[in-house]
Design an enzyme around this catalytic site. Structure first.
Site, PDB file in Angstrom:
ATOM      1  N   SER A 195       0.730  -1.183   0.130  1.00 57.66           N
ATOM      2  CA  SER A 195      -0.115   0.068  -0.018  1.00 57.66           C
ATOM      3  C   SER A 195       0.759   1.267  -0.022  1.00 57.66           C
ATOM      4  O   SER A 195       2.082   1.184   0.326  1.00 57.66           O
ATOM      5  CB  SER A 195      -0.775  -0.123   1.305  1.00 57.66           C
ATOM      6  OG  SER A 195      -1.591   1.190   1.380  1.00 57.66           O
ATOM      7  N   TYR A 208      -1.758  -1.040  10.566  1.00 56.45           N
ATOM      8  CA  TYR A 208      -1.854  -1.324   8.927  1.00 56.45           C
ATOM      9  C   TYR A 208      -0.749  -1.108   8.305  1.00 56.45           C
ATOM     10  O   TYR A 208      -0.088  -1.569   7.533  1.00 56.45           O
ATOM     11  CB  TYR A 208      -3.176  -0.864   8.518  1.00 56.45           C
ATOM     12  CG  TYR A 208      -3.417  -1.000   6.972  1.00 56.45           C
ATOM     13  CD1 TYR A 208      -3.952  -2.259   6.512  1.00 56.45           C
ATOM     14  CD2 TYR A 208      -3.306   0.091   6.221  1.00 56.45           C
ATOM     15  CE1 TYR A 208      -4.149  -2.415   5.139  1.00 56.45           C
ATOM     16  CE2 TYR A 208      -3.212   0.024   4.790  1.00 56.45           C
ATOM     17  CZ  TYR A 208      -3.795  -1.508   4.217  1.00 56.45           C
ATOM     18  OH  TYR A 208      -4.182  -1.400   2.825  1.00 56.45           O
TER      19      TYR A 208
HETATM   20  P1  NAD Z   1     -11.277  -6.208  -0.159  1.00 51.87           P
HETATM   21  O1  NAD Z   1     -11.978  -6.174   0.959  1.00 51.87           O
HETATM   22  O2  NAD Z   1     -12.174  -6.357  -1.370  1.00 51.87           O
HETATM   23  O3  NAD Z   1     -10.253  -7.248  -0.201  1.00 51.87           O
HETATM   24  C1  NAD Z   1      -9.734  -7.778   0.862  1.00 51.87           C
HETATM   25  C2  NAD Z   1      -9.992  -9.224   1.291  1.00 51.87           C
HETATM   26  O4  NAD Z   1      -8.946  -9.854   2.095  1.00 51.87           O
HETATM   27  C3  NAD Z   1     -11.137  -9.730   1.447  1.00 51.87           C
HETATM   28  O5  NAD Z   1     -12.225  -9.821   0.297  1.00 51.87           O
HETATM   29  C4  NAD Z   1     -11.107 -10.958   2.121  1.00 51.87           C
HETATM   30  O6  NAD Z   1     -11.522 -12.065   1.420  1.00 51.87           O
HETATM   31  C5  NAD Z   1      -9.605 -11.125   2.430  1.00 51.87           C
HETATM   32  N1  NAD Z   1      -9.172 -11.207   3.908  1.00 51.87           N
HETATM   33  C6  NAD Z   1      -9.071 -10.392   5.182  1.00 51.87           C
HETATM   34  N2  NAD Z   1      -9.006 -11.004   6.053  1.00 51.87           N
HETATM   35  C7  NAD Z   1      -8.923 -12.137   6.083  1.00 51.87           C
HETATM   36  C8  NAD Z   1      -8.673 -13.574   6.573  1.00 51.87           C
HETATM   37  N3  NAD Z   1      -8.588 -13.200   8.107  1.00 51.87           N
HETATM   38  N4  NAD Z   1      -8.853 -14.702   6.064  1.00 51.87           N
HETATM   39  C9  NAD Z   1      -8.959 -14.781   4.802  1.00 51.87           C
HETATM   40  N5  NAD Z   1      -9.283 -13.599   4.034  1.00 51.87           N
HETATM   41  C10 NAD Z   1      -9.126 -12.236   4.683  1.00 51.87           C
HETATM   42  O7  NAD Z   1     -10.417  -4.586  -0.235  1.00 51.87           O
HETATM   43  P2  NAD Z   1      -9.082  -4.582  -1.255  1.00 51.87           P
HETATM   44  O8  NAD Z   1      -8.980  -2.990  -0.868  1.00 51.87           O
HETATM   45  O9  NAD Z   1      -9.177  -4.993  -2.621  1.00 51.87           O
HETATM   46  O10 NAD Z   1      -8.004  -5.199  -0.538  1.00 51.87           O
HETATM   47  C11 NAD Z   1      -7.030  -6.079  -1.230  1.00 51.87           C
HETATM   48  C12 NAD Z   1      -5.783  -5.482  -0.710  1.00 51.87           C
HETATM   49  O11 NAD Z   1      -5.172  -4.326  -1.112  1.00 51.87           O
HETATM   50  C13 NAD Z   1      -5.373  -5.462   0.866  1.00 51.87           C
HETATM   51  O12 NAD Z   1      -4.042  -6.487   1.166  1.00 51.87           O
HETATM   52  C14 NAD Z   1      -5.254  -4.114   0.937  1.00 51.87           C
HETATM   53  O13 NAD Z   1      -4.286  -3.679   2.194  1.00 51.87           O
HETATM   54  C15 NAD Z   1      -4.663  -3.531  -0.185  1.00 51.87           C
HETATM   55  N6  NAD Z   1      -4.864  -2.232  -0.561  1.00 51.87           N
HETATM   56  C16 NAD Z   1      -6.203  -1.540  -0.591  1.00 51.87           C
HETATM   57  C17 NAD Z   1      -6.186  -0.414  -0.839  1.00 51.87           C
HETATM   58  C18 NAD Z   1      -7.668   0.258  -1.025  1.00 51.87           C
HETATM   59  O14 NAD Z   1      -7.727   1.640  -1.146  1.00 51.87           O
HETATM   60  N7  NAD Z   1      -8.630  -0.402  -1.029  1.00 51.87           N
HETATM   61  C19 NAD Z   1      -5.037   0.652  -0.852  1.00 51.87           C
HETATM   62  C20 NAD Z   1      -3.891   0.217  -0.508  1.00 51.87           C
HETATM   63  C21 NAD Z   1      -3.515  -1.331  -0.529  1.00 51.87           C
END
Ligand code: NAD
Ligand code: MG
Length: 302
Positions: A195, A208
């Site tokens: 991130s 985080y």
């Molecule tokens: P999202 O909620 O759609 O996806 C995250 C997924 O993580 C969930 O769907 C879930 O299936 C999984 N998850 C969480 N805890 C879990 C557990 N204990 N066991 C199994 N699965 C688990 O959100 P996203 O934003 O697509 O997140 C994906 C990645 O992107 C993450 O690593 C997040 O930190 C990173 N990210 C997101 C953003 C943003 O703005 N959305 C920014 C930077 C980084």
């Protein structure tokens, strides 16, 4: 000047298309982990827009958190590029996962879907073994599942919360990758979703942000270790993306309504807009790219 918005070749929207979702978003909250299908507006994972060109033909991929958001966009893109795809997710996310499985299968690719909690080392091990046996091996691993729960004051951050963040964001990629490596050979690609928080942690994302910094170090260190085995390792560092993570405890409601507003592009990215980075890093075209991190932040940079 023409009024016609500039359009990216693979999707119907484009960065300056005024029809792309931008703040102020409707106030909304869901219990963790949330469902993309209940979001308003619904995130664009590329369901109707991503077009593949065979860049991952015949490859076998595992994507954790592939039910929604960035992982789901990667899953759709990988299938349309010709890969068989396994996704993992939490049991509550079955409806989102079912949609992604249907889209993978619609491409004539094999889909494997395994619900479970990645904070459990035993699950990580068994899940990887099952995926490798069902896909007949593994070429691409995307450690993408993540936990983000905001907390304004360090004194209010419980040990249980801190531990849950570290288990999900640091231990799980370690456990999953360690289990996956015996199934991966030369030409393999490992990607971890870090991130922008790795480089400029927000005040309310103390646990985080440091877990995401660890994800960058994961790629930089492991890339060196695995180079002699011709397995590449890279990190992707998204900025604000419109996903369930943000509205299920990731941000206070008013901040989620403004998600992406402070970036020069003035809006959050839609998950489909980051899928091409995952496709490139997964493909053989990226054969000299390892130990790197890639941003997609909306103009503010890493
Ligand atoms: P999202 O909620 O759609 O996806 C995250 C997924 O993580 C969930 O769907 C879930 O299936 C999984 N998850 C969480 N805890 C879990 C557990 N204990 N066991 C199994 N699965 C688990 O959100 P996203 O934003 O697509 O997140 C994906 C990645 O992107 C993450 O690593 C997040 O930190 C990173 N990210 C997101 C953003 C943003 O703005 N959305 C920014 C930077 C980084
Ligand atoms: Mg989800």
């Amino acid at each position: 000047m023409s009024d016609t918005p500039i359009r990216a070749p693979f999707r119907s929207g484009a960065i300056i298309d005024p029809s792309l979702p931008a703040p102020d978003f409707p106030a909304q909250e869901q219990a963790f982990p949330g469902l993309a299908r209940k979001m308003d507006p619904r995130p664009d994972h590329g369901e109707t827009s991503y077009r593949g060109t065979g860049r991952l033909a015949g490859k076998r991929a595992l994507i954790t958190g592939g039910d929604s958001g960035i992982g789901a966009a990667a899953a759709i893109a990988f299938a349309r590029e010709g890969a068989d795809v396994a996704i993992t997710y939490l049991p509550d996310e079955q409806p989102d996962a079912d949609s992604i499985v249907a889209l993978i299968e619609a491409e004539g690719r094999k889909a494997v879907s395994i619900p479970g909690d990645l904070r459990d080392e035993g699950f990580c091990k068994e899940m990887v073994a099952s995926v490798a046996s069902q896909l007949g091996g593994l070429d691409i691993l995307v450690n993408n599942a993540g936990r983000q729960q905001f907390c304004e004051r360090l004194e209010d951050l419980s040990t249980e919360d801190f531990d849950a963040t570290m288990k999900t964001n640091i231990y799980a990629p370690f456990w999953v990758t360690r289990a996956a490596l015996p199934h991966m050979g030369p030409g393999g690609s490992i990607i971890i979703t870090s991130s922008v928080q790795a480089f400029s942690g927000s005040a309310h994302l103390f646990d985080y942000a440091q877990s995401k910094a660890a994800n960058v170090a994961f790629a930089q260190s492991l890339a060196k270790q695995l180079a002699p085995r011709a397995i590449r390792v890279n990190a992707v560092c998204p900025g604000p993306y419109w996903t369930a993570l943000q509205i299920s405890g990731g941000q206070p409601t008013d901040k989620a309504q403004e998600h992406g507003a402070s970036q020069p592009l003035g809006r959050p990215g839609q998950p489909v807009e980051i899928a091409p980075i995952y496709v490139l890093l997964a493909s053989d075209e990226a054969s000299y790219i390892t130990g790197e991190y890639f941003g997609s932040v909306g103009g503010g940079g890493l």
